[in-house]
Motif scaffolding. Structure first.
Motif, PDB file in Angstrom:
ATOM      1  N   VAL A 238      -9.213  -9.761  -7.390  1.00 25.85           N
ATOM      2  CA  VAL A 238      -9.742  -9.237  -8.655  1.00 25.85           C
ATOM      3  C   VAL A 238      -8.699  -9.302  -9.764  1.00 25.85           C
ATOM      4  O   VAL A 238      -9.031  -9.470 -10.932  1.00 25.85           O
ATOM      5  CB  VAL A 238     -10.226  -7.787  -8.461  1.00 25.85           C
ATOM      6  CG1 VAL A 238     -10.646  -7.183  -9.780  1.00 25.85           C
ATOM      7  CG2 VAL A 238     -11.344  -7.746  -7.451  1.00 25.85           C
TER       8      VAL A 238
ATOM      9  N   ALA B 238      -5.571   2.630  -1.878  1.00 24.08           N
ATOM     10  CA  ALA B 238      -6.277   1.727  -0.966  1.00 24.08           C
ATOM     11  C   ALA B 238      -7.255   0.848  -1.721  1.00 24.08           C
ATOM     12  O   ALA B 238      -7.355  -0.368  -1.471  1.00 24.08           O
ATOM     13  CB  ALA B 238      -7.017   2.548   0.096  1.00 24.08           C
ATOM     14  N   ALA B 239      -7.972   1.465  -2.652  1.00 22.11           N
ATOM     15  CA  ALA B 239      -8.940   0.692  -3.422  1.00 22.11           C
ATOM     16  C   ALA B 239      -8.241  -0.403  -4.210  1.00 22.11           C
ATOM     17  O   ALA B 239      -8.716  -1.547  -4.296  1.00 22.11           O
ATOM     18  CB  ALA B 239      -9.717   1.621  -4.358  1.00 22.11           C
TER      19      ALA B 239
ATOM     20  N   CYS C  56      -3.689   4.029 -10.399  1.00 23.26           N
ATOM     21  CA  CYS C  56      -3.526   5.323 -11.082  1.00 23.26           C
ATOM     22  C   CYS C  56      -4.787   5.792 -11.791  1.00 23.26           C
ATOM     23  O   CYS C  56      -5.029   6.999 -11.934  1.00 23.26           O
ATOM     24  CB  CYS C  56      -2.406   5.216 -12.109  1.00 23.26           C
ATOM     25  SG  CYS C  56      -0.803   4.797 -11.384  1.00 23.26           S
ATOM     26  N   ALA C  57      -5.572   4.846 -12.254  1.00 21.82           N
ATOM     27  CA  ALA C  57      -6.706   5.180 -13.103  1.00 21.82           C
ATOM     28  C   ALA C  57      -7.613   6.263 -12.527  1.00 21.82           C
ATOM     29  O   ALA C  57      -7.938   7.243 -13.221  1.00 21.82           O
ATOM     30  CB  ALA C  57      -7.501   3.921 -13.428  1.00 21.82           C
ATOM     31  N   PRO C  58      -8.039   6.150 -11.256  1.00 26.65           N
ATOM     32  CA  PRO C  58      -8.975   7.166 -10.745  1.00 26.65           C
ATOM     33  C   PRO C  58      -8.391   8.566 -10.811  1.00 26.65           C
ATOM     34  O   PRO C  58      -9.131   9.548 -10.976  1.00 26.65           O
ATOM     35  CB  PRO C  58      -9.210   6.730  -9.299  1.00 26.65           C
ATOM     36  CG  PRO C  58      -8.930   5.271  -9.283  1.00 26.65           C
ATOM     37  CD  PRO C  58      -7.825   5.082 -10.272  1.00 26.65           C
TER      38      PRO C  58
ATOM     39  N   ALA D  24      -8.859  -9.023  -2.747  1.00 18.48           N
ATOM     40  CA  ALA D  24     -10.089  -9.750  -3.065  1.00 18.48           C
ATOM     41  C   ALA D  24      -9.902 -10.653  -4.280  1.00 18.48           C
ATOM     42  O   ALA D  24     -10.823 -11.338  -4.699  1.00 18.48           O
ATOM     43  CB  ALA D  24     -11.221  -8.755  -3.311  1.00 18.48           C
TER      44      ALA D  24
ATOM     45  N   ASP E 290      -4.375   8.564  -2.110  1.00 14.86           N
ATOM     46  CA  ASP E 290      -4.372   7.504  -1.105  1.00 14.86           C
ATOM     47  C   ASP E 290      -5.592   6.601  -1.252  1.00 14.86           C
ATOM     48  O   ASP E 290      -5.488   5.377  -1.132  1.00 14.86           O
ATOM     49  CB  ASP E 290      -4.362   8.133   0.292  1.00 14.86           C
ATOM     50  CG  ASP E 290      -3.051   8.877   0.541  1.00 14.86           C
ATOM     51  OD1 ASP E 290      -2.095   8.657  -0.230  1.00 14.86           O
ATOM     52  OD2 ASP E 290      -2.997   9.676   1.488  1.00 14.86           O
ATOM     53  N   GLN E 291      -6.711   7.211  -1.529  1.00 15.99           N
ATOM     54  CA  GLN E 291      -7.920   6.421  -1.690  1.00 15.99           C
ATOM     55  C   GLN E 291      -7.781   5.466  -2.870  1.00 15.99           C
ATOM     56  O   GLN E 291      -8.169   4.298  -2.796  1.00 15.99           O
ATOM     57  CB  GLN E 291      -9.121   7.350  -1.905  1.00 15.99           C
ATOM     58  CG  GLN E 291     -10.441   6.617  -1.803  1.00 15.99           C
ATOM     59  CD  GLN E 291     -11.615   7.513  -2.133  1.00 15.99           C
ATOM     60  OE1 GLN E 291     -11.637   8.163  -3.169  1.00 15.99           O
ATOM     61  NE2 GLN E 291     -12.596   7.554  -1.240  1.00 15.99           N
TER      62      GLN E 291
ATOM     63  N   GLU F 262       0.828  -1.198   0.000  1.00 18.70           N
ATOM     64  CA  GLU F 262       0.000   0.000   0.000  1.00 18.70           C
ATOM     65  C   GLU F 262       0.863   1.248   0.000  1.00 18.70           C
ATOM     66  O   GLU F 262       0.558   2.233  -0.657  1.00 18.70           O
ATOM     67  CB  GLU F 262      -0.958   0.002   1.192  1.00 18.70           C
ATOM     68  CG  GLU F 262      -1.866   1.223   1.156  1.00 18.70           C
ATOM     69  CD  GLU F 262      -3.170   0.990   1.922  1.00 18.70           C
ATOM     70  OE1 GLU F 262      -3.332  -0.102   2.504  1.00 18.70           O
ATOM     71  OE2 GLU F 262      -4.008   1.888   1.907  1.00 18.70           O
TER      72      GLU F 262
ATOM     73  N   ALA G  69      -7.246  -3.195  -1.892  1.00 16.54           N
ATOM     74  CA  ALA G  69      -8.414  -3.979  -1.482  1.00 16.54           C
ATOM     75  C   ALA G  69      -8.839  -4.925  -2.590  1.00 16.54           C
ATOM     76  O   ALA G  69      -9.131  -6.113  -2.362  1.00 16.54           O
ATOM     77  CB  ALA G  69      -9.563  -3.034  -1.118  1.00 16.54           C
ATOM     78  N   ALA G  70      -8.860  -4.403  -3.816  1.00 13.12           N
ATOM     79  CA  ALA G  70      -9.266  -5.234  -4.954  1.00 13.12           C
ATOM     80  C   ALA G  70      -8.283  -6.384  -5.138  1.00 13.12           C
ATOM     81  O   ALA G  70      -8.675  -7.518  -5.430  1.00 13.12           O
ATOM     82  CB  ALA G  70      -9.354  -4.378  -6.222  1.00 13.12           C
TER      83      ALA G  70
ATOM     84  N   ARG H  71       0.610   4.027  -2.820  1.00 10.36           N
ATOM     85  CA  ARG H  71       0.324   5.407  -2.423  1.00 10.36           C
ATOM     86  C   ARG H  71       1.368   6.349  -3.002  1.00 10.36           C
ATOM     87  O   ARG H  71       1.047   7.403  -3.564  1.00 10.36           O
ATOM     88  CB  ARG H  71       0.360   5.535  -0.906  1.00 10.36           C
ATOM     89  CG  ARG H  71      -0.965   5.254  -0.274  1.00 10.36           C
ATOM     90  CD  ARG H  71      -0.927   5.676   1.185  1.00 10.36           C
ATOM     91  NE  ARG H  71      -2.118   5.173   1.845  1.00 10.36           N
ATOM     92  CZ  ARG H  71      -2.401   5.362   3.117  1.00 10.36           C
ATOM     93  NH1 ARG H  71      -1.538   6.044   3.866  1.00 10.36           N
ATOM     94  NH2 ARG H  71      -3.506   4.899   3.635  1.00 10.36           N
TER      95      ARG H  71
END
Lengths: 233, 233, 233, 233
Positions: free
Chosen positions: A208, A198-199, A174-176, A206, A194-195, A92, A202-203, A96
DNA sequence: TGTTAACCGAGACGGTACGTCGCGTCTTTCT
DNA sequence: AGAAAGACGCGACGTACCGTCTCGGTTAACA
């Protein structure tokens, strides 16, 4: 730089790349970048490049074909650095840092100009688009060690069935940011970075980005058929 | 829509919005969109709009100021539909459908043209950028019910401490697609859409989009300071 | 000069010839002539005309089409003087004076430039050729009174059978001069002029320019068939 | 003609005129003439000659200096034929035949092109003008026997006081044709040719071309002083 | 028979002018 | 008074050909 194996233009300027030719090329690339910073892509003209590089307009057309070619060549230059992804000790943390780098480079008034100019150029020039595509391909390839380290650290489940898709994970982080920067044009800051990181983490946890399991997931897709257009004017 | 409450140009054309004025405006917008489809944004010219709308060039300048204004106005029109987010019965299904819509609309050779043209325009025109921004703001606002339904279904933890950030979730599902479509320019298909949706769901379950908890997460950020430029040519 | 019934260019500049349009036209014609004097026809460029007339290059192309049109228009202007043939009291005197005028105008370093420039232009431009042709047609038409006077004076036989061909006579007096000036490029002086005039008078007295008798003369032609090329490189 | 005694360019190509040099020169001349036929003088380019002669552009500049030199050289070639004036048995017959030759050569669509091209070139190139001048000088010198025969036949008065000016007579027969062809650009046919010949004969009989008597005639000139310009735009 | 100087082929380049396109402004005319 | 219509100034475009230069390779005359 006598060597120049990659061929930016197949025509003139590639047969005898010694001396003047090489010097010319460098001057032109500098002028292109300067023009981008000064006027942005839509304001970048061949004539500007000619004046500021000391290379005549005719020669520019002869060797680069058009503005597109000039840009593509400049992008090649830009890609030839020795950037490496951050290494903070945790997945992470790395992501980040990566995401914050993106934010920083496109927030800084100086560096952001030429960067977004090239992205803009890609909308109008096949050649620039290809160059940009190659650029990011290369960047994300360099991120693979970042993911590798996480696997070795045990942060990500050992990739038994095909391994984790490192490229997809880096892209997810990076995409977002790019989306907000260049599509929705919302403000971005470190929090956003950071969000996004984190996403992505998390993915990844999971599963993904684990290709093999992806198969299963896709199998459960309900295949919605829509005709409306959501995100497109 | 005879009157136009939002004022694209404050000068003439706003005082007497009856009859000819309104008809003119519609014709102009159609011509703008037709021009985009035909030549793309960089090939869109004021003269084209003048010819195809039957409105004289001089008039276009008087009322819209420039191409930017014409585009912004056309975008307003595009935003005035009655699109609603998909409703498949599950959060992931909804997001998948949403993501697939995005892919479909930008993959279809017909619809993709004007869409990406406007995104391109935003790079060159403050006005177009604002219009685009507003457009997406509106779209994602319309997605809030989608998230709301998921909460009600219990798929997402009840939002006790401020609730989930619906906008961030929807954006997360779309961002990777736009990123690949317009930044890295990689091929995109339904699989990519599904992966993006899955990643968004996973992140949501992990609480990434829950503002209150976000605070905590951010608190642990190690604030890496980097100077290198990662994703920028 | 609000009137300008002749249409040099059918496109722009002819519909609303008031004010600026007319002023522009005059300025352009002056610049064309100045350019001819300064650089001669081969050195005359549209850009020169643009700079020296204050009329933009684009406008020149819009209204005159090309250098040819500019020249043709300038020729029209030149033809609009009130020149009349000399009147010395005798046929030979008149023709001598006429011939000497030719010599003088093409010998004078100032006036000769633009004149020969236009002749040169006629070799390269259909439009200029037509204008030049019309110019000389007009000039020689104005010479008819000269011949008429000679007939009235009894210097030439009364034209019972169709009359004398005034045009042919005047041309005969000038032709050798132009021939030497522009074809063989031999030196020309007043002696040459006088000889040409004398030859023309002699031919006229011999009835060479009397159409009816011409018939007889032609009848005796032996119709030599040659294949060699005499005067042509 | 392997060696080339006349020196078109004093620099290279003159020292070692054997073998390739000579072949090159011939090829170049052919290409020049072909270019003239194909595009006319104004459309003749050095690059065209280079391509069609197989001689490199650089070499052309080295040896001929410029287009002018190329043309002058080609003209030299053209003058090296064995043309002789017609011999029909009478002065007027000879002159008619001569005049008709002129008309024929400039009327024929094939031969006329290069001929008038060179005349046009003389307007723009000192070198071409000199070459053309020499060409005609030579041609008219070859016409002297024609006049000589007429004197011997008794058609012209014996030239006691200096003889008749054969050159002037021949020129007189041709001048009106060239005048109409290239100055006034009127149509010419055999009738015109015959008229020109007849006029020349008449003038000759009247003693116009007899130098000694010329003195007397000139003495009677009234020296008209004109200020207007007659035949010059 | 080598050398060597002259010549030639090849290609890139700086440079001038071309003729065109589209922009945005202005003036003139209509209604 | 606003709009239609047209002309214009303006900047940039992409191209053609010019004439020059540098670099090798060949060739022909001479030692």
């Amino acid at each position: 730089m006598p060597e120049a194996p990659e061929s930016p233009a197949p025509g003139p300027g590639t047969r005898r790349p010694g001396g003047r030719t090489a010097r010319t090329r460098a001057a032109v690339r500098d002028a292109v970048l300067a023009g981008l910073v000064e006027h942005g892509y839509p304001g970048l003209t061949v004539e500007y490049v000619a004046e500021h590089s000391g290379v005549h307009k005719t020669t520019l057309y002869r060797r680069w074909g058009s503005l597109e070619g000039l840009l593509a060549d400049a992008l090649d230059l830009a890609g030839e650095d020795n950037w490496t992804p951050p290494d903070t000790g945790s997945l992470e943390g790395d992501l980040r840092a990566l995401a914050r780098e993106v934010v920083a480079s496109f927030t800084d008034p100086v560096t952001s100009v030429s960067g977004s100019a090239i992205i803009a150029a890609a909308f109008q020039s096949r050649q620039a688009a290809d160059a940009l595509s190659a650029y990011y391909e290369e960047r994300f390839k360099r991120c693979e060690p970042l993911v590798q380290r996480a696997v070795e650290r045990g942060e990500l489940p050992a990739a038994r069935e095909g391994g984790i898709d490192a490229g997809a994970l880096s892209r997810a982080a990076c995409a977002p940011l790019f989306f907000r920067l260049f599509i929705t044009r919302e403000p971005v800051d470190e929090r956003t970075a950071d969000q996004a990181a984190a996403a992505a983490v998390a993915a990844a946890h999971a599963g993904v980005f684990t290709p093999a399991r992806d198969e299963e997931r896709v199998a459960s897709a309900s295949g919605a058929k829509e005709t409306g257009t959501h995100t497109q004017p």
